[in-house]
Design an enzyme around this catalytic site. Structure first.
Site, PDB file in Angstrom:
ATOM      1  N   LYS A  14       0.705  -1.119  -0.057  1.00 43.72           N
ATOM      2  CA  LYS A  14      -0.063  -0.030  -0.058  1.00 43.72           C
ATOM      3  C   LYS A  14       1.014   1.288   0.117  1.00 43.72           C
ATOM      4  O   LYS A  14       1.770   1.588   0.865  1.00 43.72           O
ATOM      5  CB  LYS A  14      -0.743   0.049   1.391  1.00 43.72           C
ATOM      6  CG  LYS A  14      -2.084   1.133   1.465  1.00 43.72           C
ATOM      7  CD  LYS A  14      -1.455   2.315   2.163  1.00 43.72           C
ATOM      8  CE  LYS A  14      -0.949   1.883   3.373  1.00 43.72           C
ATOM      9  NZ  LYS A  14       0.155   3.049   4.119  1.00 43.72           N
ATOM     10  N   ASP A 145      -4.355   0.679   8.703  1.00 44.63           N
ATOM     11  CA  ASP A 145      -4.187   0.463   7.304  1.00 44.63           C
ATOM     12  C   ASP A 145      -4.844  -0.730   7.073  1.00 44.63           C
ATOM     13  O   ASP A 145      -4.950  -1.116   5.786  1.00 44.63           O
ATOM     14  CB  ASP A 145      -2.822   0.190   6.705  1.00 44.63           C
ATOM     15  CG  ASP A 145      -1.943   1.724   6.848  1.00 44.63           C
ATOM     16  OD1 ASP A 145      -2.365   2.666   6.504  1.00 44.63           O
ATOM     17  OD2 ASP A 145      -0.783   1.765   6.801  1.00 44.63           O
TER      18      ASP A 145
END
Length: 304
Positions: A14, A145
């Site tokens: 990510k 996250d």
């Protein structure tokens, strides 16, 4: 041994194209505004079994030194979903031997541990026929996250990471990731952020519905920043060397740090130009043993 037909999930890196700290809750969690995208670089999680108990083994280039203990996010995710699904299914949830192939640098600002936890949730949800909507309350408790890593689609993250909105349609841009092999402590970076003045007022970042080129995307990203880049630099000066190296490469449009570091990224007009830049950088920095990856954005969603 991993069996060829064992269920697997790919946990993609990510990347925060920008990251603004917009406030802080009473419980200490920071509020953020960020655009998260995903790269082709990824870890892999495999399920083998059923087994008597839920267990984890770790290998891969970055597996050394990681503990497969009760604090590992993969096991925490597996056991949290097992408990929830077991209640819904009258306890009929088998355990598995989980294997994590760790290909992404650790403590590097690209959500590797969060992606691994999310991949584990997706795998087990498929095995137990659990609704993916049940994963998000678990994901929120595991880390900021983890929710965005469930779908692995570009998204705007707000709140403490749990408020997700669609990202602009991305162009066919090139992405280069570089990590200097130095782990960065996120709590230390946030402490340095607070010591440096902390949260500043700013207008909400403008994002269009789509970008038709890498150049158009970078033009808008230039009005944003990563609020954690400067405090991370104070803790880990080599980040500055990495950013300068990326920025000097042919056709680089933007060089910036992701998350709390130390991984940095460069945006290029297309995937081929990013791969060419990676070849040049690898020749220049061969003695430094930096980790690099280059290609395009990952668009395919949460398929396992």
């Amino acid at each position: 041994m991993t069996f060829p037909d064992a269920p697997q999930a790919t946990a993609h890196a990510k990347i925060n194209l920008f990251l603004h700290i917009t406030g802080r809750r009473d419980d200490g969690y920071h509020l953020l505004d960020s655009l998260a995208v995903f790269a082709g670089a990824a870890d892999r999680i495999t399920l083998e079994g059923p087994a008597d108990t839920m267990s984890l083994t770790i290998d891969g280039p970055f597996g050394q030194g990681l503990e497969a203990d009760d604090q590992n996010l993969v096991l925490r995710a597996a056991r949290a979903l097992q408990a929830k699904a077991g209640t819904a299914f009258n306890g009929l949830t088998e355990s598995f031997r989980l294997k994590l192939e760790k290909n992404l640098p650790v403590s590097s600002g690209i959500g590797g541990g969060s992606a691994d936890a999310a991949g584990t949730l997706r795998l087990l949800a498929r095995e137990w026929n659990a609704d993916q909507a049940t994963l998000f309350p678990i994901a929120e408790k595991l880390g900021a996250d983890v929710p965005v890593c469930i779908a692995q689609r570009p998204a705007r993250m707000q709140g403490i990471g749990e408020i997700l909105a669609p990202a602009p349609v991305l162009p066919d841009a090139g992405l280069l990731l570089v990590n200097p092999g130095v782990g960065v402590s996120t709590p230390e970076v946030f402490r340095a952020f607070a010591a440096g003045g902390g949260i500043t007022e700013r207008p909400q970042a403008f994002l269009p519905t789509r970008w038709d080129s890498a150049e158009a995307m970078v033009a808008d990203l230039n009005a944003t920043t990563n609020d954690l880049q400067a405090p991370a630099l104070s803790q880990c000066p080599v980040i500055g060397t990495v950013l300068a190296s990326i920025g000097s490469l042919p056709e680089c449009l933007l060089a910036r740090m992701s998350g709390s570091g130390a991984t940095c990224f460069g945006i290029f007009p297309n995937p081929d130009s990013a791969k060419n830049a990676a070849r040049i950088l690898n020749e220049q920095s061969a003695r430094l043993n930096w980790w690099t990856w280059a290609g395009g954005f990952h668009h395919t969603g949460s398929s396992t």
